[in-house]
Design a protein around this motif. Structure first.
Motif, mmCIF file in Angstrom:
data_model
loop_
_atom_site.group_PDB
_atom_site.id
_atom_site.type_symbol
_atom_site.label_atom_id
_atom_site.label_comp_id
_atom_site.label_asym_id
_atom_site.label_seq_id
_atom_site.Cartn_x
_atom_site.Cartn_y
_atom_site.Cartn_z
ATOM 1 N N THR A 113 0.816 -1.230 0.000
ATOM 2 C CA THR A 113 0.000 0.000 0.000
ATOM 3 C C THR A 113 0.844 1.272 0.000
ATOM 4 O O THR A 113 0.308 2.374 0.013
ATOM 5 N N ARG A 114 2.177 1.111 0.051
ATOM 6 C CA ARG A 114 3.052 2.295 0.054
ATOM 7 C C ARG A 114 4.078 2.192 -1.075
ATOM 8 O O ARG A 114 5.276 2.085 -0.834
ATOM 9 N N PRO A 115 3.619 2.190 -2.320
ATOM 10 C CA PRO A 115 4.567 2.054 -3.443
ATOM 11 C C PRO A 115 5.566 3.201 -3.456
ATOM 12 O O PRO A 115 5.235 4.334 -3.129
ATOM 13 N N GLY A 116 6.784 2.873 -3.813
ATOM 14 C CA GLY A 116 7.831 3.905 -3.885
ATOM 15 C C GLY A 116 8.528 4.164 -2.566
ATOM 16 O O GLY A 116 9.514 4.899 -2.516
ATOM 17 N N GLU A 117 8.033 3.549 -1.487
ATOM 18 C CA GLU A 117 8.691 3.743 -0.183
ATOM 19 C C GLU A 117 9.557 2.518 0.101
ATOM 20 O O GLU A 117 9.047 1.414 0.353
ATOM 21 N N TYR A 118 10.849 2.714 -0.017
ATOM 22 C CA TYR A 118 11.777 1.587 0.074
ATOM 23 C C TYR A 118 12.314 1.428 1.494
ATOM 24 O O TYR A 118 12.916 2.342 2.044
ATOM 25 N N MET A 119 12.077 0.267 2.077
ATOM 26 C CA MET A 119 12.571 0.003 3.427
ATOM 27 C C MET A 119 13.798 -0.886 3.330
ATOM 28 O O MET A 119 13.714 -2.001 2.780
ATOM 29 N N PRO A 120 14.918 -0.399 3.822
ATOM 30 C CA PRO A 120 16.134 -1.215 3.691
ATOM 31 C C PRO A 120 16.064 -2.478 4.540
ATOM 32 O O PRO A 120 15.375 -2.510 5.555
ATOM 33 N N VAL A 121 16.763 -3.509 4.075
ATOM 34 C CA VAL A 121 16.844 -4.761 4.821
ATOM 35 C C VAL A 121 18.253 -4.834 5.395
ATOM 36 O O VAL A 121 19.220 -4.968 4.647
#
Length: 411
Positions: free
Chosen positions: A209-217
């Motif tokens: 639901t939050r396209p474009g929001e990249y969460m690092p792993v």
């Protein structure tokens, strides 16, 4: 029976094959220009293969040729012609994964031994016995087997059926070569030799639901390489490998440089020879093996699946946060007027201190006194890759010695 395992080293080119032979291989495996699973490796023309096999055989070293693609219909006719050509140059074995390719080899060149590639996912003694009945002389175990499984396997197969096992090098994140990432992302099929190694790329997580929001792993301070396996290293476990009844200890790396191959071959050669001479000598020299082996890789080491399923606590040991790395400068060729011929691989300069790396384990620091090009002109430095040069070194080098330079790095 007590087994004396062979040390099996990869070679990406004729130059690297010669290095592997001189630095301690009992056998070398190479790929031709087609039908192997390393399409991006330099690979061997038929002429180079012929010369390489002659060179290896003159040093009592065997050569195995990989033909381990999972073939499609259009590959089969070409494979038949390829095996007709190989029949003439007499490698010691063919490494094959596909039953159809195996049949063609048995028909065209039955006198060349057939080894079953790890790509065939050989995980049990039933599979080994099946391939033995088809005429295979060796089966390469799946990397996912434990030491206990290998011991049990050995107890349930004929004495003359050989087990080959990977003991060092890059690990596949998927089940030995079954990864679809390369095909999915780039259309290049790993099982037909064109893997782009997307397991080594950086990834982030995106929530639907939050396209474009990249969460690092986060994995560690080196980056977010969530599929990026540590390298296999079994230098500390030679005794267990011999005890399990392994016939061939295989190093991964048909894309690697001559420096990498020389380093790994020399270190495992010494470890094997020391262990077979005296187990205490092997233990005593362990710090040297670990120091040498950490000179030629960037990733930390793991023992893979040998001692149970990989997890952070039981299986990965952090014995080398690298401080030093070596730059490969070239291989010593003929001597002319007291100067050593090399084909330059990385820049170095007059006045620099470099190392001569010798097959017997010595690393000798020397100063570069002169650099002369093929026209006899003096050069202050050697900036052009693959340029043929003649160098004056403050120290004695032999043909096939490796020239390298130590680089200090932040740990």
């Amino acid at each position: 029976m007590a087994r004396h395992p062979e040390l099996l080293i990869p070679a990406s080119s004729l130059e690297v094959l010669k290095t592997a032979v001189v630095f301690g291989a009992d056998a070398v495996y190479i790929g031709g220009e087609a039908f192997g699973l390393r399409a991006k490796a330099k690979n061997f023309s038929m002429e180079d293969m012929k010369e390489g096999i002659a060179f290896a055989h003159a040093h009592d070293v065997k050569v195995y040729v990989t033909a381990n693609i999972l073939a499609h219909n259009e590959d089969l006719q070409g494979i038949r012609q390829y095996f007709e050509e190989l029949k003439e140059i007499k490698p010691d074995a063919l490494i094959i994964a596909d039953p159809g390719v195996f049949e063609i080899a048995r028909e065209v060149c039955p006198e060349i031994e057939r080894h079953i590639s790890t790509q065939a996912n050989n995980t049990n003694y039933g599979t080994y016995n099946f391939w033995y009945k088809q005429g295979a002389s060796r089966v390469v175990s799946a990397r996912e087997l434990s030491m206990e499984e290998l011991k049990e396997l050995r107890a349930h197969i004929p004495e003359d059926l050989e087990i080959e096992t990977f003991i060092h090098g890059a690990m596949c994140i998927s089940y030995s070569g079954r990864c679809l990432l390369s095909n999915y992302f780039t259309g290049r099929d790993a099982n037909r030799g064109a893997c782009t190694h997307p397991c080594r790329w950086k990834y982030a997580v995106v929530e639907e639901t939050r396209p474009g929001e990249y969460m690092p792993v986060y994995e560690n301070e080196r980056g977010t390489y969530i599929f990026n396996s540590k390298d296999l290293c079994m230098i500390e476990h030679i005794s267990e490998l011999i005890d399990a009844g392994i016939d061939s200890l295989k190093i991964e790396g048909r894309m690697k440089t001559a420096l990498y191959v020389a380093t790994v071959a020399r270190t495992y050669r010494k470890a094997l020879d020391d262990y077979q001479l005296d187990a205490e000598l092997y233990k005593k020299n362990m710090p040297w093996y670990l120091e040498q082996i950490s000179n030629c890789t960037y990733r930390q080491f793991t023992t893979g699946f040998f001692f149970g399923k990989p997890d952070d606590n039981t299986q990965i040991y952090d014995s080398n946060t690298y401080v030093k790395e070596y730059t490969y400068l070239g291989i010593v060729g003929e001597t002319k007027d007291g100067l050593y011929r090399i084909e330059q691989r990385n820049k170095f300069s007059v006045g620099e201190v470099i190392e001569i790396m010798k097959p017997d384990g010595q690393n000798i620091k020397v100063t570069v006194n002169r650099i002369v090009n093929e026209e006899g002109e003096e050069q202050e430095s050697a900036p052009h890759p693959k340029q043929v040069l003649y160098v004056d070194l403050e120290g004695k080098a032999e043909k096939y010695d490796i020239l390298r330079r130590a680089e200090e790095r932040e740990s």
